[in-house]
Motif scaffolding. Sequence first.
Motif, mmCIF file in Angstrom:
data_model
loop_
_atom_site.group_PDB
_atom_site.id
_atom_site.type_symbol
_atom_site.label_atom_id
_atom_site.label_comp_id
_atom_site.label_asym_id
_atom_site.label_seq_id
_atom_site.Cartn_x
_atom_site.Cartn_y
_atom_site.Cartn_z
ATOM 1 N N PHE A 20 0.816 -1.254 0.060
ATOM 2 C CA PHE A 20 0.034 -0.040 0.119
ATOM 3 C C PHE A 20 0.812 1.372 0.000
ATOM 4 O O PHE A 20 0.351 2.457 0.282
ATOM 5 C CB PHE A 20 -0.923 0.075 1.125
ATOM 6 C CG PHE A 20 -1.836 -1.132 1.343
ATOM 7 C CD1 PHE A 20 -2.897 -1.362 0.166
ATOM 8 C CD2 PHE A 20 -1.674 -2.190 2.106
ATOM 9 C CE1 PHE A 20 -3.625 -2.675 0.359
ATOM 10 C CE2 PHE A 20 -2.753 -3.240 2.213
ATOM 11 C CZ PHE A 20 -3.635 -3.451 1.382
ATOM 12 N N CYS A 21 2.241 1.054 -0.343
ATOM 13 C CA CYS A 21 2.876 2.368 -0.292
ATOM 14 C C CYS A 21 4.072 2.047 -1.364
ATOM 15 O O CYS A 21 4.449 0.865 -1.626
ATOM 16 C CB CYS A 21 3.503 2.759 1.025
ATOM 17 S SG CYS A 21 4.747 1.546 1.846
ATOM 18 N N VAL A 70 2.959 5.571 5.961
ATOM 19 C CA VAL A 70 1.927 4.456 5.647
ATOM 20 C C VAL A 70 2.126 3.263 6.331
ATOM 21 O O VAL A 70 1.235 2.611 6.937
ATOM 22 C CB VAL A 70 1.367 4.367 3.898
ATOM 23 C CG1 VAL A 70 0.574 3.329 3.783
ATOM 24 C CG2 VAL A 70 1.229 5.534 3.373
ATOM 25 N N CYS A 71 3.157 2.734 5.905
ATOM 26 C CA CYS A 71 3.361 1.356 6.530
ATOM 27 C C CYS A 71 3.900 1.221 7.954
ATOM 28 O O CYS A 71 4.066 0.231 8.504
ATOM 29 C CB CYS A 71 4.446 0.593 5.809
ATOM 30 S SG CYS A 71 6.181 1.506 5.257
ATOM 31 N N PRO A 107 -3.981 4.040 2.288
ATOM 32 C CA PRO A 107 -3.373 2.906 1.445
ATOM 33 C C PRO A 107 -3.670 3.252 -0.051
ATOM 34 O O PRO A 107 -4.616 3.599 -0.416
ATOM 35 C CB PRO A 107 -3.948 1.847 2.145
ATOM 36 C CG PRO A 107 -5.277 2.134 2.648
ATOM 37 C CD PRO A 107 -5.260 3.593 2.973
ATOM 38 N N LYS A 123 -0.530 -0.140 13.012
ATOM 39 C CA LYS A 123 -2.005 0.342 12.780
ATOM 40 C C LYS A 123 -2.753 -0.171 13.872
ATOM 41 O O LYS A 123 -4.104 0.250 13.992
ATOM 42 C CB LYS A 123 -2.734 0.085 11.316
ATOM 43 C CG LYS A 123 -1.910 0.602 10.400
ATOM 44 C CD LYS A 123 -2.827 0.635 8.934
ATOM 45 C CE LYS A 123 -2.853 -0.668 8.397
ATOM 46 N NZ LYS A 123 -1.671 -1.088 7.702
ATOM 47 N N GLU A 156 -1.384 -7.854 3.814
ATOM 48 C CA GLU A 156 0.011 -7.131 4.365
ATOM 49 C C GLU A 156 0.744 -7.836 5.360
ATOM 50 O O GLU A 156 0.001 -8.480 6.218
ATOM 51 C CB GLU A 156 -0.158 -5.922 4.565
ATOM 52 C CG GLU A 156 -1.303 -5.482 5.722
ATOM 53 C CD GLU A 156 -1.288 -3.970 6.054
ATOM 54 O OE1 GLU A 156 -0.426 -3.142 5.486
ATOM 55 O OE2 GLU A 156 -2.158 -3.755 6.826
ATOM 56 N N SER A 179 3.569 -4.297 5.932
ATOM 57 C CA SER A 179 3.071 -4.178 4.771
ATOM 58 C C SER A 179 3.632 -4.895 3.551
ATOM 59 O O SER A 179 3.192 -4.320 2.308
ATOM 60 C CB SER A 179 2.766 -2.464 4.598
ATOM 61 O OG SER A 179 1.423 -2.482 4.051
ATOM 62 N N ASP A 203 -10.979 2.157 4.168
ATOM 63 C CA ASP A 203 -10.083 3.105 3.388
ATOM 64 C C ASP A 203 -9.814 2.754 2.144
ATOM 65 O O ASP A 203 -9.184 3.358 1.070
ATOM 66 C CB ASP A 203 -8.753 3.324 4.131
ATOM 67 C CG ASP A 203 -8.863 4.080 5.331
ATOM 68 O OD1 ASP A 203 -9.745 4.979 5.438
ATOM 69 O OD2 ASP A 203 -7.890 4.118 6.300
#
Length: 480
Positions: free
Chosen positions: A26-27, A44-45, A53, A92, A129, A153, A282
């Motif tokens: 996602f990054c 992000v990660c 993401p 997260k 992830e 991730s 998201d």
Amino acid sequence: MSNDIEFEPVIGLEVHAQLSTKTKLFCGCSTAFGAPPNTNVCEVCTGMPGVLPVLNAQAVELAVRAGLGLHCTVHERSQWSRKNYFYPDLPKGYQISQYDKPICTGGKLDIEVDGQTMTVGITRIHMEEDAGKNVHDDLVAGARSYVDFNRSSVPLIEIVSEPDIRSSAQAAAYMKAMRQLLRYLGVCDGNMEEGSLRCDANVSVRPKGTEKFGTRAEIKNINSFRFVQQAIDYEIERQSELIRAGGKVVQETRLWDSQAKSTRSMRSKEEAHDYRYFPEPDLPDLVLRDGFVAEVGKRLPELPSDKLTRYTSKLGLSPYDAKILTEDAEVAAFFDAALATHKNTKSIANWVINEVLRELKGNSVESLKFKGDAIGELVKLIDDSTISGKIAKDVLVELMAHGGSPRAIVDSKGWVQVTDTGAIEPIVDQVLAANAESVEKYKAGKTNVIGFLVGLVMKESKGKANPAMVNELLKKKMGG
Ligand code: ADP
Ligand code: MG
Ligand code: ZN
């Protein structure tokens, strides 16, 4: 329950495979293995507030490829879900995964055990992830624990099998076949030491001849074929003993301790996480565009089983040789490249199997200083009588050490075979003069001494004389 009751194991595997993308799911952070801790990370990660993401398209293509290779139904629409749990390596507080609407369902993988082929059903493949990694100091006073988010991730697929497996040997064969297929497909590098491929083994036992499954234990994070087999064997024994002694297997998660060679409980069903899955707000549903699956299907490389069939039925290789050459995607590609350069199937197969693979001693063909085409060229030099088989082995030694082209090596070393009678004849004469006894034997009918004489001439010419020509000259000079 009686003491001598026989049990049959029931096994289902969940394989986690890291998708071979350059960047995370996602990054844009790198997925490279072995970077210094926390250098391949971003907002992000590491789960900073307010970030969003963005899905890696390459990861989706690889997941689709895996699905097609495993004969699954690939769904045009699948859904991301949050899997909530709290652990230091999960910044997260949730993992983005797929739950009840995974990208692929209903496939199969053929495996071979003791010469028998069997099919293991694939329940589903979902994308997710990876988490980060906790790093602990040695347990000394003042020891600390650290978290490395480089893995955080990184894209994975989880491949869940049906409970079709009935022995630890079948489980190991399944893992091997899975690794081979994923490597062929370019989906996963299959590097088990680096954690690119690992599995959870679900094991239960039931009295032989009965239908109903027993209660299962799940052994987490096994990262070698040997450990899969050992852990399952241990678990079958443990559960069987437990039931024979009047106990009951409890549903739990266990860990394989490779030092102690045993499994131990990690958490029971009561302590099991309640992941409180819900659709990931998201990310929109994962919708594959029209025709995408068909396009990926067209780009699919030749699969191991198809290659095996082609090698035996089209190329005429023995099943044994074909098996060795197709075991590993890289070796098969190496052989194909050699064959593309020179079409002597049998001889090239021999050179690859008996010379190259043996010299490699288990290292990968990618570590070689030359490619398959060099072996094609080498065999061509033998076939057109430029060099003898013996000299060819010296060329291979040079290739192993320095790489380069066989033709150039032969030229620069002056190893071109002597086919000029004028150059061979004096050596033949010399050998005959020095071996009168053998010549007498030959004349007396013991014609097999010729092999010995050919050997002497070859040695004298430093392997450069053409053996067929030497043979002929010797015969002629000894009178037929
Ligand atoms: P979970 O999410 O709890 O891991 P899954 O439905 O994803 O549960 O199943 C996990 C794996 O367990 C699958 O590979 C399945 O084949 C296997 N499995 C299910 N029941 C049994 C059983 N009784 N014995 C052995 N394996 C089982
Ligand atoms: Mg599970
Ligand atoms: Zn990142």
